[in-house]
Motif scaffolding. Structure first.
Motif, PDB file in Angstrom:
ATOM      1  N   PRO A  46       0.833  -1.211   0.000  1.00 26.54           N
ATOM      2  CA  PRO A  46       0.000   0.000   0.000  1.00 26.54           C
ATOM      3  C   PRO A  46       0.860   1.251   0.000  1.00 26.54           C
ATOM      4  N   ARG A  47       0.312   2.295  -0.587  1.00 22.69           N
ATOM      5  CA  ARG A  47       0.992   3.593  -0.577  1.00 22.69           C
ATOM      6  C   ARG A  47       0.039   4.598   0.041  1.00 22.69           C
ATOM      7  N   PHE A  48       0.469   5.231   1.111  1.00 20.45           N
ATOM      8  CA  PHE A  48      -0.381   6.149   1.851  1.00 20.45           C
ATOM      9  C   PHE A  48      -0.097   7.586   1.444  1.00 20.45           C
ATOM     10  N   VAL A  49      -1.160   8.360   1.313  1.00 24.70           N
ATOM     11  CA  VAL A  49      -1.024   9.780   1.025  1.00 24.70           C
ATOM     12  C   VAL A  49      -1.887  10.535   2.019  1.00 24.70           C
ATOM     13  N   GLN A  50      -1.540  11.791   2.239  1.00 27.10           N
ATOM     14  CA  GLN A  50      -2.312  12.627   3.147  1.00 27.10           C
ATOM     15  C   GLN A  50      -3.430  13.322   2.385  1.00 27.10           C
ATOM     16  N   ILE A  51      -4.635  13.328   2.976  1.00 28.48           N
ATOM     17  CA  ILE A  51      -5.802  13.937   2.342  1.00 28.48           C
ATOM     18  C   ILE A  51      -6.431  14.928   3.312  1.00 28.48           C
ATOM     19  N   ASP A  52      -6.737  16.094   2.800  1.00 22.27           N
ATOM     20  CA  ASP A  52      -7.445  17.100   3.594  1.00 22.27           C
ATOM     21  C   ASP A  52      -8.937  16.804   3.483  1.00 22.27           C
ATOM     22  N   THR A  53      -9.516  16.189   4.502  1.00 23.47           N
ATOM     23  CA  THR A  53     -10.911  15.763   4.437  1.00 23.47           C
ATOM     24  C   THR A  53     -11.887  16.933   4.328  1.00 23.47           C
ATOM     25  N   SER A  54     -11.449  18.112   4.727  1.00 23.27           N
ATOM     26  CA  SER A  54     -12.346  19.271   4.624  1.00 23.27           C
ATOM     27  C   SER A  54     -12.571  19.671   3.172  1.00 23.27           C
ATOM     28  N   GLU A  55     -11.698  19.202   2.278  1.00 24.52           N
ATOM     29  CA  GLU A  55     -11.829  19.536   0.861  1.00 24.52           C
ATOM     30  C   GLU A  55     -12.430  18.392   0.048  1.00 24.52           C
ATOM     31  N   VAL A  56     -12.898  17.353   0.734  1.00 23.55           N
ATOM     32  CA  VAL A  56     -13.458  16.188   0.044  1.00 23.55           C
ATOM     33  C   VAL A  56     -14.974  16.205   0.167  1.00 23.55           C
ATOM     34  N   ARG A  57     -15.670  15.943  -0.933  1.00 16.64           N
ATOM     35  CA  ARG A  57     -17.122  15.817  -0.890  1.00 16.64           C
ATOM     36  C   ARG A  57     -17.551  14.639  -1.768  1.00 16.64           C
ATOM     37  N   VAL A  58     -18.689  14.091  -1.453  1.00 14.94           N
ATOM     38  CA  VAL A  58     -19.217  12.928  -2.165  1.00 14.94           C
ATOM     39  C   VAL A  58     -20.333  13.385  -3.086  1.00 14.94           C
ATOM     40  N   GLU A  59     -20.265  12.963  -4.347  1.00 13.27           N
ATOM     41  CA  GLU A  59     -21.262  13.342  -5.339  1.00 13.27           C
ATOM     42  C   GLU A  59     -21.750  12.099  -6.075  1.00 13.27           C
ATOM     43  N   ASN A  60     -22.958  12.183  -6.583  1.00 13.90           N
ATOM     44  CA  ASN A  60     -23.532  11.139  -7.442  1.00 13.90           C
ATOM     45  C   ASN A  60     -23.420   9.757  -6.798  1.00 13.90           C
TER      46      ASN A  60
END
Length: 207
Positions: free
Chosen positions: A72-86
């Motif tokens: 696995p390769r882990f990356v950092q994600i800013d969850t405040s900039e993530v949204r779920v669509e469709n």
């Protein structure tokens, strides 16, 4: 090749760094050869380096990085900039299609509902009705205007959502009605085959 963590002590303190090392055979036995000094790395960098090193091993010989599962390769994600669509449901429609194939219903409908000039086969439109009536009983109008687009049936059946409308669904019922008796016999026979049942009379409820 593998990663080795090293520590160095200086007057200002102790700091750590990583280096990429491979084992080589020499006349005096196995020795470690430093491929690269990598400095300080976080977990994501280390996993990425391990993956890159495994790709560099082209002879498929066993290495430190060899594993039955992909690394696995882990990356950092800013969850405040993530949204779920469709968002669409997949599990229910997928399981329904598995049951339909187990019953041989797809093949039956394809045989009795002979293709004509219609853009979407009546057998396919009938499957839309079967699946959605099973998952969320509703009217043809609601299926066309709300339910179909909320599922993954377009991918499972190969139908564009714009092609599913109430007119097509109502006409699919009209096309299916003449085959009612044959459909009942087919499902009765499959029930007996699947569950090894022997009977003279079968009562069922289609409410």
């Amino acid at each position: 090749m593998y990663l080795r963590r090293c520590r160095q002590h200086t007057e200002s303190g102790t700091y750590s760094y990583w280096k990429l090392v491979e084992s080589v055979r020499t006349e005096r036995g196995p020795r470690q050869h430093v491929v690269a000094y990598l400095g300080d790395m976080d977990q994501a960098d280390r996993l990425g380096m391990r993956q890159a090193a495994s790709w560099a091993t082209s002879d498929h010989s066993p290495t430190f990085f060899t594993d039955s599962a992909p690394i696995p390769r882990f990356v950092q994600i800013d969850t405040s900039e993530v949204r779920v669509e469709n968002v669409r449901s997949f599990g229910g429609p997928f399981l329904a299609m598995q049951l339909i194939d187990k019953l041989g219903l797809r093949g039956f409908l394809g045989d009795v509902m002979v293709p004509g000039r219609e853009e979407i086969g009546w057998d396919v439109m009938s499957l839309v009705l079967v699946v959605l009536r099973r998952l969320e009983p509703s009217s043809e109008l609601r299926i066309a205007e709300h339910l179909f687009e909320r599922t993954a049936l377009d991918a499972l059946l190969g139908i564009e959502p714009s092609k599913v409308n109430d007119d097509r669904l109502y006409r699919a019922l009209d096309k299916l009605l003449p085959h009612k008796d044959a459909l009942q016999k087919h499902l009765k026979n499959r029930l007996g085959e699947l569950f090894k049942l022997e009977y003279d009379l079968l009562l069922y409820d289609v409410t």
